[in-house]
Design a protein around this motif. Structure first.
Motif, PDB file in Angstrom:
ATOM      1  N   CYS A 371       0.846  -1.198   0.000  1.00 28.74           N
ATOM      2  CA  CYS A 371       0.000   0.000   0.000  1.00 28.74           C
ATOM      3  C   CYS A 371       0.883   1.250   0.000  1.00 28.74           C
ATOM      4  O   CYS A 371       1.813   1.359   0.800  1.00 28.74           O
ATOM      5  N   ILE A 372       0.595   2.185  -0.908  1.00 27.60           N
ATOM      6  CA  ILE A 372       1.389   3.415  -0.948  1.00 27.60           C
ATOM      7  C   ILE A 372       0.659   4.577  -0.254  1.00 27.60           C
ATOM      8  O   ILE A 372       1.039   5.728  -0.366  1.00 27.60           O
ATOM      9  N   ARG A 373      -0.442   4.248   0.405  1.00 31.13           N
ATOM     10  CA  ARG A 373      -1.218   5.220   1.190  1.00 31.13           C
ATOM     11  C   ARG A 373      -1.669   6.424   0.360  1.00 31.13           C
ATOM     12  O   ARG A 373      -1.617   7.562   0.807  1.00 31.13           O
ATOM     13  N   CYS A 374      -2.085   6.144  -0.853  1.00 28.98           N
ATOM     14  CA  CYS A 374      -2.543   7.237  -1.724  1.00 28.98           C
ATOM     15  C   CYS A 374      -3.931   7.738  -1.341  1.00 28.98           C
ATOM     16  O   CYS A 374      -4.320   8.853  -1.689  1.00 28.98           O
ATOM     17  N   GLY A 375      -4.717   6.873  -0.685  1.00 26.11           N
ATOM     18  CA  GLY A 375      -6.056   7.277  -0.254  1.00 26.11           C
ATOM     19  C   GLY A 375      -7.132   7.147  -1.315  1.00 26.11           C
ATOM     20  O   GLY A 375      -8.292   7.498  -1.070  1.00 26.11           O
ATOM     21  N   TRP A 376      -6.799   6.650  -2.474  1.00 27.55           N
ATOM     22  CA  TRP A 376      -7.808   6.551  -3.542  1.00 27.55           C
ATOM     23  C   TRP A 376      -8.965   5.633  -3.151  1.00 27.55           C
ATOM     24  O   TRP A 376     -10.097   5.855  -3.534  1.00 27.55           O
ATOM     25  N   CYS A 377      -8.625   4.562  -2.400  1.00 28.23           N
ATOM     26  CA  CYS A 377      -9.686   3.615  -2.025  1.00 28.23           C
ATOM     27  C   CYS A 377     -10.705   4.282  -1.094  1.00 28.23           C
ATOM     28  O   CYS A 377     -11.902   4.004  -1.187  1.00 28.23           O
ATOM     29  N   LYS A 388      -8.251   0.544   3.035  1.00 31.66           N
ATOM     30  CA  LYS A 388      -6.784   0.489   3.183  1.00 31.66           C
ATOM     31  C   LYS A 388      -6.410  -0.090   4.556  1.00 31.66           C
ATOM     32  O   LYS A 388      -5.587  -0.993   4.657  1.00 31.66           O
ATOM     33  N   CYS A 420      -7.327   0.975  -6.850  1.00 30.13           N
ATOM     34  CA  CYS A 420      -6.057   0.819  -6.118  1.00 30.13           C
ATOM     35  C   CYS A 420      -4.874   0.662  -7.086  1.00 30.13           C
ATOM     36  O   CYS A 420      -4.796  -0.313  -7.832  1.00 30.13           O
ATOM     37  N   PRO A 421      -3.911   1.597  -7.062  1.00 30.55           N
ATOM     38  CA  PRO A 421      -2.771   1.493  -7.980  1.00 30.55           C
ATOM     39  C   PRO A 421      -1.825   0.354  -7.610  1.00 30.55           C
ATOM     40  O   PRO A 421      -1.041  -0.084  -8.436  1.00 30.55           O
ATOM     41  N   ALA A 422      -1.910  -0.113  -6.348  1.00 30.51           N
ATOM     42  CA  ALA A 422      -1.043  -1.211  -5.907  1.00 30.51           C
ATOM     43  C   ALA A 422      -1.723  -2.569  -6.134  1.00 30.51           C
ATOM     44  O   ALA A 422      -1.175  -3.593  -5.730  1.00 30.51           O
ATOM     45  N   ARG A 424      -4.173  -4.007  -4.775  1.00 30.29           N
ATOM     46  CA  ARG A 424      -4.362  -4.798  -3.554  1.00 30.29           C
ATOM     47  C   ARG A 424      -5.747  -5.454  -3.567  1.00 30.29           C
ATOM     48  O   ARG A 424      -6.725  -4.812  -3.937  1.00 30.29           O
ATOM     49  N   LEU A 426      -8.481  -5.799  -2.092  1.00 36.88           N
ATOM     50  CA  LEU A 426      -9.159  -5.231  -0.925  1.00 36.88           C
ATOM     51  C   LEU A 426     -10.466  -5.954  -0.604  1.00 36.88           C
ATOM     52  O   LEU A 426     -10.833  -6.097   0.571  1.00 36.88           O
TER      53      LEU A 426
HETATM   54  S1  SF4 Z   1      -5.808   2.694  -3.008  1.00 37.19           S
HETATM   55 FE1  SF4 Z   1      -4.447   0.941  -2.599  1.00 37.19          FE
HETATM   56  S2  SF4 Z   1      -2.435   1.856  -2.392  1.00 37.19           S
HETATM   57 FE2  SF4 Z   1      -3.897   3.543  -2.226  1.00 37.19          FE
HETATM   58  S3  SF4 Z   1      -4.317   3.727  -0.012  1.00 37.19           S
HETATM   59 FE3  SF4 Z   1      -5.837   2.333  -0.820  1.00 37.19          FE
HETATM   60  S4  SF4 Z   1      -4.968   0.296  -0.515  1.00 37.19           S
HETATM   61 FE4  SF4 Z   1      -3.283   1.741  -0.347  1.00 37.19          FE
END
Ligand code: SF4
Ligand code: SF4
Length: 440
Positions: A371-377, A388, A420-422, A424, A426
């Motif tokens: 997770c890059i903690r981008c907050g998109w989710c 996240k 999610c760009p990673a 994940r 979820l």
């Molecule tokens: S969208 Fe993915 S990478 Fe970005 S905060 Fe959420 S879980 Fe992390």
């Protein structure tokens, strides 16, 4: 047909991919040689067979029922002979108890006689909905008669029909609204009489102008007659068709956390469920078949097929010309909320809305990273949850501590995973967290 009406929080815009089937009329698939009728077709208790091996059954005969608990009966979709009471392939489990029917292809279709529903009481109408084995066709398969009998202390004033069909690819409801609008509107009026409400809204996204036109005309032609049916045009946004989002978009009412729509005076049914109710009540016809979208670039001939419940995906694939060489994944349901299946032996159930044959170019093959903690989710989640954090806790072996992040409010729409760009997983994290939190 512009509309800005939608739910206020989150949501995503995946490619619609409906062009493969949206203009294809519903086609009746010829009867296959065998049907596999799964005994657990819906949420609640599975059915118990009422027939024995080698029994000869006619179209519409009762073949299984729920003896105790929440559920509805199961009927023979066609005439034939019970070949086996054993197990069939299941989309989620390896196998599941089922009845296999050898189809009598010479028997001919049963003729159903029309009756006047307006003379029936609400109680009689409700009983017919139960007896016909109707469950929520567009979703998790909750028995419809139960939803139509909310607790006495939660008065209902509004019926909402969900015609949003916001999942990419799927056009089964769209085609039903275009081709069977009158039947859906009559189904809505029957549902309204059962619920004793005089207001019904039908929510349709603005990417279905033909359906909006057909349903608006059918609603106008039906007149008032005890219930005013109104078509409401919605903005295209996923997951517009989920109950809580649809209610907020159309009525402005917000269903409290962990509560049912009845808490704000609303009952939601899918448009195809309304059509099944129409057939159950006016024709005495149980739920025997359904419109299923067959799509994706991995099938040679995409279609909107009317298939008997129990039809195997392998028979559907054969009828649609077979799969292409670059087929990568077969999904039951939509790409956002559906499930990949590992065998084409899986049969259609009362809740199957589509079978997608997807090529590599249509699926995301990137692998997961941290997770890059981008907050998109968080931004995408229509429920305002924290996917996240749920993922991070699950990975740390702390799944049972995810309740504060709203894990039980998550309805697994997949919007968070989509953005999610990673890459994940979820939704899988949420499913695992729910399982473990329930056990703790
Ligand atoms: S969208 Fe993915 S990478 Fe970005 S905060 Fe959420 S879980 Fe992390
Ligand atoms: S799957 Fe759950 S957490 Fe993810 S966006 Fe949908 S409701 Fe939110």
């Amino acid at each position: 047909m512009a509309s800005t009406l939608t739910f206020p929080k989150g949501g995503v815009h995946p490619p619609e991919s409906k062009e493969l089937t949206e203009n294809l009329p519903i086609e009746v698939m010829p009867l296959p040689a065998e049907l596999d009728l799964i005994l657990g077709q819906h949420i609640g208790a599975p059915c118990t067979p009422t027939v024995a091996k080698r029994a000869v059954v006619a179209e519409g005969d009762l073949i299984a029922e729920v003896k105790k608990g929440l559920g509805v009966p199961l009927h023979a979709p066609v005439s034939g002979t019970v070949k086996a009471i054993g197990v069939s392939a299941h989309p989620l489990r390896v196998t599941t108890p089922s009845i296999t029917l050898s189809v009598d292809r010479e028997a001919g279709a049963k003729q159903w006689t029309m009756v006047d529903w307006q003379q029936m009481s609400a109680q009689d109408l409700l009983q017919k909905v139960h007896d016909a084995g109707i469950v929520g066709i567009g979703g998790a398969g909750f028995p419809t008669h139960v939803k139509l009998k909310p607790p006495a202390d939660t008065p209902i004033d509004t019926l909402l029909l969900n015609g949003a069909e916001c999942e990419p690819y799927i056009t089964a409801d769209h085609r039903s609204m275009v081709e069977k609008a009158e039947q859906i509107v009559t189904g809505a009026r029957i549902l309204a009489k059962i619920l004793a409400v005089d207001t019904c809204y039908i929510g349709i996204e603005n990417n279905k102008p033909e359906a909006i036109k057909a349903m608006t005309e059918a609603a106008r032609a039906a007149g008032g007659g005890g219930c005013q049916v109104t078509v409401v045009v919605l903005q295209v946004k996923y997951p517009q068709g989920s109950e809580k989002q649809l209610i907020q978009a159309i009525t402005g009412r917000k269903v409290p956390a962990m509560a049912l729509p009845s808490a704000v005076g609303v009952v939601v049914q899918n448009v195809s469920t309304a059509r099944a109710v129409y057939e159950a009540v006016t024709l005495n016809k149980p739920l025997l078949e359904k419109v299923v979208t067959i799509s994706g670039r991995g099938i040679r001939r995409p279609a909107n097929l009317l298939v008997k419940i129990g039809t195997r995906v392998s028979d559907i694939a054969d009828y649609c010309g077979g799969t292409t060489g670059d087929l990568a994944k077969v999904v039951l349901g939509g790409p956002m909320m559906g499930f990949a299946i590992s065998t084409l032996d899986v049969p259609v159930t009362k809740t199957t809305s589509s079978v997608l044959f997807l090529t590599e170019a249509e699926i995301d093959t990137r692998s997961m990273s941290a997770c890059i903690r981008c907050g998109w989710c968080l931004e995408a989640c229509p429920m305002g949850l924290e996917p996240k954090e749920i993922g991070i806790y699950v990975e740390a072996g702390l799944a049972e501590k995810t309740e504060p992040f709203g894990v039980f409010e998550c309805f697994e729409c997949g919007s968070c995973a989509y953005v999610c760009p990673a890459k994940r997983p979820l939704v899988q994290f949420v499913r695992l967290a729910k399982m473990k939190a329930k056990r703790s």
